[in-house]
Write an enzyme that holds these catalytic residues in place. Structure first.
Site, PDB file in Angstrom:
ATOM      1  N   GLU A   1       6.543  10.130  -3.330  1.00  0.00           N
ATOM      2  CA  GLU A   1       6.854  11.563  -3.424  1.00  0.00           C
ATOM      3  C   GLU A   1       8.346  11.802  -3.642  1.00  0.00           C
ATOM      4  O   GLU A   1       9.192  11.180  -3.006  1.00  0.00           O
ATOM      5  CB  GLU A   1       6.434  12.286  -2.141  1.00  0.00           C
ATOM      6  CG  GLU A   1       6.754  13.764  -2.175  1.00  0.00           C
ATOM      7  CD  GLU A   1       6.420  14.493  -0.884  1.00  0.00           C
ATOM      8  OE1 GLU A   1       6.164  15.701  -0.946  1.00  0.00           O
ATOM      9  OE2 GLU A   1       6.428  13.844   0.189  1.00  0.00           O
TER      10      GLU A   1
ATOM     11  N   GLU B   1       0.864  -1.176   0.000  1.00  0.00           N
ATOM     12  CA  GLU B   1       0.000   0.000   0.000  1.00  0.00           C
ATOM     13  C   GLU B   1       0.902   1.227   0.000  1.00  0.00           C
ATOM     14  O   GLU B   1       1.880   1.279   0.752  1.00  0.00           O
ATOM     15  CB  GLU B   1      -0.904   0.022   1.230  1.00  0.00           C
ATOM     16  CG  GLU B   1      -1.879  -1.129   1.264  1.00  0.00           C
ATOM     17  CD  GLU B   1      -2.719  -1.172   2.532  1.00  0.00           C
ATOM     18  OE1 GLU B   1      -3.753  -1.845   2.515  1.00  0.00           O
ATOM     19  OE2 GLU B   1      -2.329  -0.551   3.542  1.00  0.00           O
TER      20      GLU B   1
ATOM     21  N   GLU C   1      -4.651  29.408   1.342  1.00  0.00           N
ATOM     22  CA  GLU C   1      -3.270  29.209   1.803  1.00  0.00           C
ATOM     23  C   GLU C   1      -2.905  30.346   2.748  1.00  0.00           C
ATOM     24  O   GLU C   1      -3.045  31.517   2.406  1.00  0.00           O
ATOM     25  CB  GLU C   1      -2.329  29.193   0.593  1.00  0.00           C
ATOM     26  CG  GLU C   1      -0.915  28.799   0.927  1.00  0.00           C
ATOM     27  CD  GLU C   1      -0.068  28.608  -0.322  1.00  0.00           C
ATOM     28  OE1 GLU C   1       0.802  27.732  -0.280  1.00  0.00           O
ATOM     29  OE2 GLU C   1      -0.268  29.328  -1.318  1.00  0.00           O
TER      30      GLU C   1
ATOM     31  N   ARG D   1       0.285  23.013   9.933  1.00  0.00           N
ATOM     32  CA  ARG D   1       0.152  21.724   9.260  1.00  0.00           C
ATOM     33  C   ARG D   1      -0.895  20.888  10.006  1.00  0.00           C
ATOM     34  O   ARG D   1      -0.660  20.401  11.111  1.00  0.00           O
ATOM     35  CB  ARG D   1       1.495  20.994   9.208  1.00  0.00           C
ATOM     36  CG  ARG D   1       2.515  21.704   8.331  1.00  0.00           C
ATOM     37  CD  ARG D   1       2.017  21.837   6.912  1.00  0.00           C
ATOM     38  NE  ARG D   1       3.080  22.263   6.001  1.00  0.00           N
ATOM     39  CZ  ARG D   1       2.922  22.332   4.700  1.00  0.00           C
ATOM     40  NH1 ARG D   1       1.762  22.028   4.147  1.00  0.00           N
ATOM     41  NH2 ARG D   1       3.924  22.725   3.945  1.00  0.00           N
TER      42      ARG D   1
ATOM     43  N   GLY E   1       9.042   4.168   2.065  1.00  0.00           N
ATOM     44  CA  GLY E   1       8.336   2.983   2.537  1.00  0.00           C
ATOM     45  C   GLY E   1       6.845   3.012   2.257  1.00  0.00           C
ATOM     46  O   GLY E   1       6.199   1.962   2.226  1.00  0.00           O
TER      47      GLY E   1
ATOM     48  N   GLU F   1      -5.761  30.520  -2.919  1.00  0.00           N
ATOM     49  CA  GLU F   1      -6.932  30.658  -2.057  1.00  0.00           C
ATOM     50  C   GLU F   1      -6.876  29.597  -0.971  1.00  0.00           C
ATOM     51  O   GLU F   1      -6.599  28.424  -1.243  1.00  0.00           O
ATOM     52  CB  GLU F   1      -8.206  30.491  -2.882  1.00  0.00           C
ATOM     53  CG  GLU F   1      -9.462  30.754  -2.085  1.00  0.00           C
ATOM     54  CD  GLU F   1     -10.717  30.678  -2.932  1.00  0.00           C
ATOM     55  OE1 GLU F   1     -11.755  30.288  -2.375  1.00  0.00           O
ATOM     56  OE2 GLU F   1     -10.648  30.993  -4.130  1.00  0.00           O
TER      57      GLU F   1
END
Length: 187
Positions: free
Chosen positions: A127, A46, A148, A72, A123, A146
């Site tokens: 990216e 996965e 952000e 975040r 893993g 917009e």
């Protein structure tokens, strides 16, 4: 002196038997694949499909870079990071870096150089972040997307490195990039 190459080693290549899109969130996709292992057995993998990103070490002068303070959500806190952004479909990496530097920081750079490719989460995600050096900056005004919200501020690179040492900067991509620069960048 040339660095010694790593040993070739054994081949543990896994081949895809089947691939299923388990979730498509628009930005990220989750795949669940059946793979054949090198010993012939079948296993599941996965992973997150990510469009890729760029990140910039943007120098205002030889000692000062731009950092961002951004909330975040997955970690429910603010982080200090180098400017970065995701690559749009079919957008060249350097074009993304130039766009993101204007959007987030409000600067254009006359000098660009690719420094490194970072495979952030091998893993469980595909990216790749392309790290660029940006110099000879001219302020042109920010153009945030917009929704952000972030703050950009100048910091001496030595202070940013101290913040890594002191655990103030903990974002992996930013930490690695600052340490990379400290070790090899200004040579």
């Amino acid at each position: 002196m040339t660095a010694k190459k790593p040993p070739e080693g054994s081949d543990f290549t896994e081949t895809t038997v089947s691939s299923t899109l388990a979730y498509d969130g628009g930005f990220l996709r989750l795949r669940r694949d059946s793979v054949r292992l090198c010993d012939g057995n079948i296993a599941w993998r996965e992973y997150v499909e990510h469009p890729g990103a760029v990140m910039m070490l943007a120098f205002l002068d030889p000692e000062t870079i731009l950092l961002e303070r951004q909330y975040r959500y997955p970690m429910h806190r603010h982080y200090l990071e180098l400017p970065a952004g995701k690559i749009e479909a079919n957008e060249p990496h350097l074009a993304t870096a130039k766009r993101e530097l204007v959007e987030e920081c409000g600067y254009e750079a006359a000098e660009w150089k690719h420094l490194a490719s970072l495979h952030t989460c091998i893993g469980y995600a595909n990216e790749v972040i392309e790290l660029y050096l940006a110099r000879d900056l001219t302020h042109v005004g920010t153009q945030l997307d917009e929704g952000e919200h972030l703050e950009t501020f100048p910091v001496r690179i030595e202070d940013a490195l101290s913040w890594v040492r002191d655990g103030i900067i903990t974002d992996t991509k930013t930490t690695f990039s600052l340490l990379w620069w400290d070790k090899w960048g200004n040579r």
